[in-house]
Write a protein that holds these residues in place. Structure first.
Motif, mmCIF file in Angstrom:
data_model
loop_
_atom_site.group_PDB
_atom_site.id
_atom_site.type_symbol
_atom_site.label_atom_id
_atom_site.label_comp_id
_atom_site.label_asym_id
_atom_site.label_seq_id
_atom_site.Cartn_x
_atom_site.Cartn_y
_atom_site.Cartn_z
ATOM 1 N N GLU A 67 0.582 -0.956 0.095
ATOM 2 C CA GLU A 67 -0.341 0.099 -0.416
ATOM 3 C C GLU A 67 1.143 1.394 -0.226
ATOM 4 O O GLU A 67 2.409 1.085 0.134
ATOM 5 N N GLN A 68 -0.056 2.255 -0.890
ATOM 6 C CA GLN A 68 1.268 3.270 -1.382
ATOM 7 C C GLN A 68 0.444 4.189 0.338
ATOM 8 O O GLN A 68 -0.930 4.755 -0.374
ATOM 9 N N ILE A 69 1.311 4.982 1.482
ATOM 10 C CA ILE A 69 0.992 5.972 2.687
ATOM 11 C C ILE A 69 1.050 7.282 2.038
ATOM 12 O O ILE A 69 0.750 7.946 2.854
ATOM 13 N N GLN A 70 1.964 7.713 1.067
ATOM 14 C CA GLN A 70 2.900 8.828 1.546
ATOM 15 C C GLN A 70 2.300 9.472 -0.269
ATOM 16 O O GLN A 70 3.058 8.757 -0.758
ATOM 17 N N PHE A 71 2.130 10.727 -0.354
ATOM 18 C CA PHE A 71 1.871 11.347 -0.991
ATOM 19 C C PHE A 71 2.267 12.672 -1.675
ATOM 20 O O PHE A 71 3.159 13.809 -0.560
ATOM 21 N N ASP A 72 2.684 13.272 -2.856
ATOM 22 C CA ASP A 72 3.474 14.447 -2.797
ATOM 23 C C ASP A 72 1.705 15.553 -2.177
ATOM 24 O O ASP A 72 1.371 15.700 -3.816
ATOM 25 N N TYR A 73 1.482 17.393 -1.990
ATOM 26 C CA TYR A 73 0.530 17.493 -1.897
ATOM 27 C C TYR A 73 1.215 18.814 -2.254
ATOM 28 O O TYR A 73 2.207 19.658 -2.456
ATOM 29 N N PRO A 74 0.235 19.776 -2.786
ATOM 30 C CA PRO A 74 -0.163 21.191 -3.392
ATOM 31 C C PRO A 74 1.144 21.571 -2.402
ATOM 32 O O PRO A 74 0.371 21.692 -1.538
ATOM 33 N N ASP A 75 1.965 22.522 -2.848
ATOM 34 C CA ASP A 75 2.550 23.281 -1.208
ATOM 35 C C ASP A 75 1.656 24.654 -1.169
ATOM 36 O O ASP A 75 1.818 24.836 -0.182
ATOM 37 N N GLN A 76 1.065 25.424 -1.936
ATOM 38 C CA GLN A 76 -0.288 25.667 -1.723
ATOM 39 C C GLN A 76 -1.345 26.091 -3.277
ATOM 40 O O GLN A 76 -0.813 25.742 -3.989
ATOM 41 N N PHE A 77 -2.144 27.157 -2.290
ATOM 42 C CA PHE A 77 -3.689 26.979 -3.428
ATOM 43 C C PHE A 77 -3.420 28.438 -4.224
ATOM 44 O O PHE A 77 -2.481 28.727 -3.542
ATOM 45 N N LYS A 78 -4.130 27.964 -5.798
ATOM 46 C CA LYS A 78 -3.590 29.474 -6.376
ATOM 47 C C LYS A 78 -4.456 30.524 -5.573
ATOM 48 O O LYS A 78 -5.148 31.312 -5.564
ATOM 49 N N THR A 79 -5.641 30.264 -4.952
ATOM 50 C CA THR A 79 -6.659 30.823 -4.199
ATOM 51 C C THR A 79 -6.486 31.512 -3.615
ATOM 52 O O THR A 79 -7.136 32.685 -3.550
ATOM 53 N N GLN A 80 -5.507 31.522 -2.780
ATOM 54 C CA GLN A 80 -5.352 31.884 -1.183
ATOM 55 C C GLN A 80 -5.070 33.139 -1.790
ATOM 56 O O GLN A 80 -5.387 34.468 -1.117
ATOM 57 N N ALA A 81 -3.912 33.674 -2.419
ATOM 58 C CA ALA A 81 -3.139 34.734 -2.654
ATOM 59 C C ALA A 81 -4.245 35.662 -2.944
ATOM 60 O O ALA A 81 -4.551 36.696 -2.498
#
Length: 350
Positions: free
Chosen positions: A319-333
């Motif tokens: 099973e794969q339990i570790q993933f690369d998430y985006p560093d930030q959302f475009k909407t935030q800024a």
């Protein structure tokens, strides 16, 4: 009433020499009495004068002390009056500012109520980031971003379309990430952990014993010693059996070692459960690999329970339990910039 006639007493003339002495002594005594009276009166006057002077001095000192105390009291009253005046002015000023702020808030509520919904959307986006990066809760992050998009949609403001487009891209990116059923993996490991106490330990593998050839009694009288030894061996075989083995024999685990083995195996499965929520792929795979190695080494491999546990651990290990998430959302800024601009516009009255 009848008047009585007055009786006139005529002094009797005395001799000149005998009457001068009493007259002089009476005069001296009168003078002395007068002097004593004058002295006594003067002493009393001086004593009373001194007391009066002393009392006047004490009275003057008391008046000075009273004046000083009155002056201090007046000064304190003056300071208290000034402080009270200052506090009254400050309170009036604060009341004025409070009324002004309340009027501004009411004015803002009436003028731009939609701006609060925009600020709420910005808050939801920030909460989605916390859920994703701190808790690795992908589903909650997607839900929060969707709620933020619903609020911006309610505003019906064409100028906010770029923000909605950025929100759609962020949501699509998160939905494209693989999802891990952390609860399901944890429950499977917990179920395997409960079965460890029922796994049978491996028994001792004894090598085959060498069968010694049967010895016969010789008819030669000279072999009496050999015949006696042979008869003795046959006689004692009913009581003691001796078999020879050439290979080494592994010792069984002691009861204490068996307890430690099973607890260590449970600990490895527990470490794998913790690694799932922390997304530590290396620790997860290492814990399952050590558990499999101990199963093969110390437990009966051909047993159905052991075989089932080995198969389940093989499935869980992949099973794969570790993933690369985006560093930030475009909407935030974008949201932060729009909210800041509208807030400045409201404060300046434009």
């Amino acid at each position: 009433m009848t008047e009585q006639p007055e009786t006139v007493v005529t002094p009797t003339p005395t001799a000149t020499t005998s009457g001068s002495r009493p007259h002089r002594s009476g005069a001296v005594l009168g003078a002395v009495a007068i002097l004593l009276a004058l002295g006594l009166t003067g002493g009393l006057y001086l004593h009373g004068h001194k007391n009066a002077v002393t009392q006047q001095a004490e009275l003057a000192q008391l008046k000075l002390q009273l004046n000083s105390i009155m002056t201090q009291v007046e000064q304190k009253e003056s300071r208290n009056s000034n402080q009270l005046t200052t506090l009254t002015d400050t309170q009036q000023r604060l009341n004025g500012e409070m009324q002004e702020l309340q009027s501004q808030v009411l004015d803002l509520n009436h003028k731009r109520p939609n701006d609060w919904m925009l600020a709420e959307s910005e808050y939801l986006v920030r909460m989605a980031g916390r859920k994703l990066w701190l808790e690795h809760d992908l589903l909650s992050a997607i839900t929060l971003l969707g709620n933020a998009d619903e609020r911006i949609k309610t505003l019906n403001d064409p100028s906010l379309m770029p923000i909605r487009q950025a929100l759609a891209e962020d949501i699509t990116q998160l939905k494209g990430l693989p999802r891990v059923d952390r609860e399901g993996l944890t429950l499977k490991l917990a179920a395997l952990e409960d079965q460890i106490d029922q796994l049978p330990l491996s028994a001792v593998n004894m090598p085959d014993a060498k069968i010694a050839p049967e010895q016969t009694v010789s008819s030669d009288p000279t072999d009496w010693q050999t015949n006696l030894k042979t008869n003795w061996v046959k006689f004692t075989e009913n009581f003691i059996t001796i078999r020879r083995r050439d290979s080494a024999v592994e010792a069984l685990l002691s009861p204490q070692q068996e307890i430690f083995l099973r607890e260590n195996l449970k600990t490895k499965l527990l470490q794998a459960q913790v690694a799932i929520y922390r997304e530590q792929q290396g620790l997860y795979e290492d814990s399952i690999a050590k558990a499999q190695r101990w199963l093969n080494q110390y437990f009966v491999v051909d047993n159905s329970a052991t075989h089932y546990m080995q198969g389940e651990l093989d499935k869980l290990k992949g099973e794969q339990i570790q993933f690369d998430y985006p560093d930030q959302f475009k909407t935030q800024a974008m949201l932060e910039q729009v909210v800041s601009e509208r807030l400045q516009r409201i404060l300046t009255g434009n």
